[in-house]
Write a protein that holds these residues in place. Structure first.
Motif, PDB file in Angstrom:
ATOM      1  N   HIS A 447       0.893  -1.329   0.039  1.00  0.00           N
ATOM      2  CA  HIS A 447       0.221  -0.128   0.177  1.00  0.00           C
ATOM      3  C   HIS A 447       0.829   1.169   0.026  1.00  0.00           C
ATOM      4  CE1 HIS A 447      -2.781   3.271   1.001  1.00  0.00           C
ATOM      5  NE2 HIS A 447      -1.958   3.304   2.318  1.00  0.00           N
ATOM      6  N   PHE A 448       0.538   2.178  -1.004  1.00  0.00           N
ATOM      7  CA  PHE A 448       1.187   3.536  -0.789  1.00  0.00           C
ATOM      8  C   PHE A 448       0.436   4.553  -0.272  1.00  0.00           C
ATOM      9  CE2 PHE A 448       2.973   0.725  -4.015  1.00  0.00           C
ATOM     10  CZ  PHE A 448       4.147   0.710  -3.927  1.00  0.00           C
ATOM     11  N   GLU A 449       0.604   4.926   0.770  1.00  0.00           N
ATOM     12  CA  GLU A 449      -0.004   6.353   1.301  1.00  0.00           C
ATOM     13  C   GLU A 449      -0.206   7.482   0.689  1.00  0.00           C
ATOM     14  OE1 GLU A 449      -2.276   7.208   4.824  1.00  0.00           O
ATOM     15  OE2 GLU A 449      -1.494   5.456   4.092  1.00  0.00           O
ATOM     16  N   SER A 450       0.868   7.591  -0.534  1.00  0.00           N
ATOM     17  CA  SER A 450       0.612   8.684  -1.661  1.00  0.00           C
ATOM     18  C   SER A 450      -0.536   8.670  -2.276  1.00  0.00           C
ATOM     19  CB  SER A 450       1.913   8.420  -2.277  1.00  0.00           C
ATOM     20  OG  SER A 450       2.121   7.170  -3.064  1.00  0.00           O
ATOM     21  N   GLY A 451      -1.387   7.569  -2.329  1.00  0.00           N
ATOM     22  CA  GLY A 451      -2.510   7.399  -3.330  1.00  0.00           C
ATOM     23  C   GLY A 451      -2.116   6.691  -4.568  1.00  0.00           C
ATOM     24  N   HIS A 452      -1.038   6.448  -4.716  1.00  0.00           N
ATOM     25  CA  HIS A 452      -0.533   5.400  -6.047  1.00  0.00           C
ATOM     26  C   HIS A 452      -1.321   4.015  -5.744  1.00  0.00           C
ATOM     27  CE1 HIS A 452       2.652   8.347  -6.210  1.00  0.00           C
ATOM     28  NE2 HIS A 452       2.271   8.292  -7.589  1.00  0.00           N
ATOM     29  N   ARG A 453      -1.739   3.405  -6.783  1.00  0.00           N
ATOM     30  CA  ARG A 453      -2.405   2.131  -6.623  1.00  0.00           C
ATOM     31  C   ARG A 453      -1.584   0.945  -5.771  1.00  0.00           C
ATOM     32  NH1 ARG A 453      -0.157  -1.909  -9.584  1.00  0.00           N
ATOM     33  NH2 ARG A 453       1.437  -1.536 -11.372  1.00  0.00           N
TER      34      ARG A 453
END
Length: 551
Positions: A447-453
């Motif tokens: 999971h990427f907290e930056s919003g990337h998939r």
């Protein structure tokens, strides 16, 4: 603990060419763990999780040299309370919380202050093994000081013999060929093998053991190698060549990934360097030689323990703080979540008779490095289950002695890349430049907290983690399941460390009513008489009338 040692570069884990007979014989006497996962793919935060028994999300030291905040209990705190000394010989990569110590009035040169400054350890010798120097000064002012003094005493004249001899080669004209430059990795370090870092630290570990009496102790013998600079002295520099190298685990499809963060790590300078076959070949000569040297030094240590009788009463735990990509997935270093980085070797030898039934076995149980400290608490005579409000791992002692493995459905690893140039290039806010891995025996999701998939790998069908399945909706149900697990993990009560779960359970039956706090009680007969005795059959004069009060 070795630094940057891959799990699959030992012969007991299946490497066909790098023979490590000494670690193999330890595995034959103990248990080999095949799914041991670190809590962060970076030295500092990974080690802080090992030393505290807590996830990075809990202890907060999320990057190298990010201080471990004052108040976090460490291995030394737990073990000393049980009458066991806890000593450091080697590396911790720990930074002291100087501001927190100042605020609390803890002097660094006091006993308490020194322990807080050293991650709870008493220090026999701290050697973080790093004395690089640049235009802004030394990376670590205290790095390799005693080791440099040792080298000078042996005739290695230099203002920094750690660099000029132990971690560099020499040409025929006497020029120093720095080990920092990967083109020099296949050259022999300009140092007698016995004076190089790994043998030196082994001797210091033995000296520590010889200095101990009959009191119980824990020794953190923490090697810097096979961590970079990648260079090794003879005879190890010439031991391995292309015929011994494993092919890199990578594909062209990975290189064409649409994932900006993964692509960013591939395109970093270290990723580009290790994607070159010529560079990888030079480094692998040194990396494999360093590991062979480490194994030989384990032979020196184990022989000493056997001859001194200490093998009969000393538990030995061999592991690493993380792995090394070595060109796999078009990356170098360790800062991502493939098994090359996050899965580490773990061999535990328990000398007790209770462990006889598990000798020479292996297990694929899901194990995390936060499990070490609960294990040591139990070995020291404590009960780690009573500390489950602080220690987030689970003791491995029961399974070492024929019992159950930890009750765990998944493992967690975290990485905060907020200080990296990549976060700047992608314009990611520091609070969002974080990644979380949740994995079981079949699936691994990132999971990427930056919003990337998210990224997703099927570990059973694709053990090399080549095919990222997170880019389509074909596995949406799996991704949902893994997110449910991640959310469950984030909801744990990690901040409540001052009151135990046993105390909370006891409060359910010995709560406010036993101290006279009666909420929602209608009549005195609604509760047992013992709880209301202080409020029954009591007489007082009528004080409502002024005349009565005067009288």
């Amino acid at each position: 603990m070795f630094d940057q040692l891959r799990w699959d570069y030992l012969s007991c884990y299946g490497h066909p060419h790098l023979h490590t007979p000494n670690l193999d014989r330890l595995a034959a006497k103990g248990v080999r763990f095949d799914r041991a996962i670190i809590q962060s793919p970076l030295c500092g935060p990974s080690r802080m999780s090992t030393y505290t028994g807590r996830y990075v999300h809990s202890h907060g030291a999320s990057w190298n040299n990010t201080p471990l905040k004052v108040g976090e209990l460490t291995m030394g705190d737990h073990l000393r309370d049980l009458g066991m000394g806890c000593w450091l010989v080697g590396k911790t990569h720990m930074a002291a919380d100087a501001e927190g110590m100042r605020r609390l009035g803890l002097e660094p040169d006091s006993v308490i202050g020194a322990r807080v400054s050293e991650c709870g350890f008493d220090v026999f010798e701290r050697d973080d093994g790093m004395r690089p120097e640049g235009p802004d000064g030394f990376y670590d002012e205290g790095g390799a000081l005693k080791y440099n003094d040792y080298l000078r005493s042996k005739g290695y004249e230099s203002d920094n013999p750690w660099h000029d001899y132990a971690n560099s080669a020499r040409d025929d004209q006497g020029n120093v060929l720095s080990g920092w430059f990967l083109e020099n990795s296949d050259l022999p370090a300009n140092i007698a093998e016995d004076d190089s870092e790994t043998p030196y630290l082994t001797r210091r570990g033995i000296e520590f053991i010889e200095a101990q009496g009959d009191q119980p102790w824990c020794c953190h013998l923490s090697y810097i190698k096979p961590h970079w600079p990648y260079i090794v002295p003879e005879p190890y520099a010439s031991m391995y060549g292309p015929e011994h190298f494993l092919d890199p685990v990578r594909s062209e499809a990975e290189r064409e990934t649409d994932h900006p963060v993964f692509k960013g790590f591939q395109n970093s300078p270290v990723g580009k360097a290790f994607s070159r076959d010529d560079v990888r070949a030079k480094v692998l000569r040194a990396y494999m030689g360093l590991i062979k040297q480490c194994d030989d030094q384990m032979g020196v240590l184990f022989d000493y323990l056997e001859k001194s009788g200490r093998m009969e009463d000393t538990m030995i735990v061999v592991t690493s703080d993380h792995g090394d990509f070595m060109g796999d997935h078009w990356m170098g270093e360790k800062t991502f979540f493939h098994d090359a980085s996050v899965k580490v070797p773990l061999i535990i030898y328990d000398p007790s008779r209770e462990a006889d039934a598990t000798r020479g076995t292996s297990t694929d149980a899901l194990v995390e490095c936060i499990d070490f400290l609960p294990t040591f608490v139990d070995v020291a005579g404590g009960d780690a289950s009573k500390l489950d409000h602080i220690l987030e791992g689970q003791s491995l002692l029961p399974m070492l002695r024929g019992g159950n493995a930890p009750d765990r459905d998944y493992v967690i690893c975290e990485y905060d890349f907020s200080t990296s140039p990549l976060a700047g290039r992608l314009d990611i806010d520091p609070k969002d430049a974080r990644m979380f891995m949740v994995a079981d025996k079949t699936w691994k999701m990132i999971h990427f907290e930056s919003g990337h998939r998210p990224m997703l790998f099927n570990l059973r069908d694709d053990p090399g983690e080549i095919n990222d399945l997170g880019g389509t909706n074909a596995h949406a149900d799996v991704i949902d399941m893994m997110y449910d697990r991640l959310f469950d993990w984030t909801a744990r009560p990690a901040a409540r460390t001052t009151i135990s779960n046993d105390t909370i359970r006891a409060a359910r039956t010995s709560g406010p009513a036993r101290t006279g706090v009666l909420i929602g009680v209608v009549t005195e007969d609604d509760l047992p008489e013992e709880l209301t005795a202080k409020y029954r059959n009591r007489k007082v004069p009528d004080m409502r009338d002024k005349e009565t009060r005067r009288a």
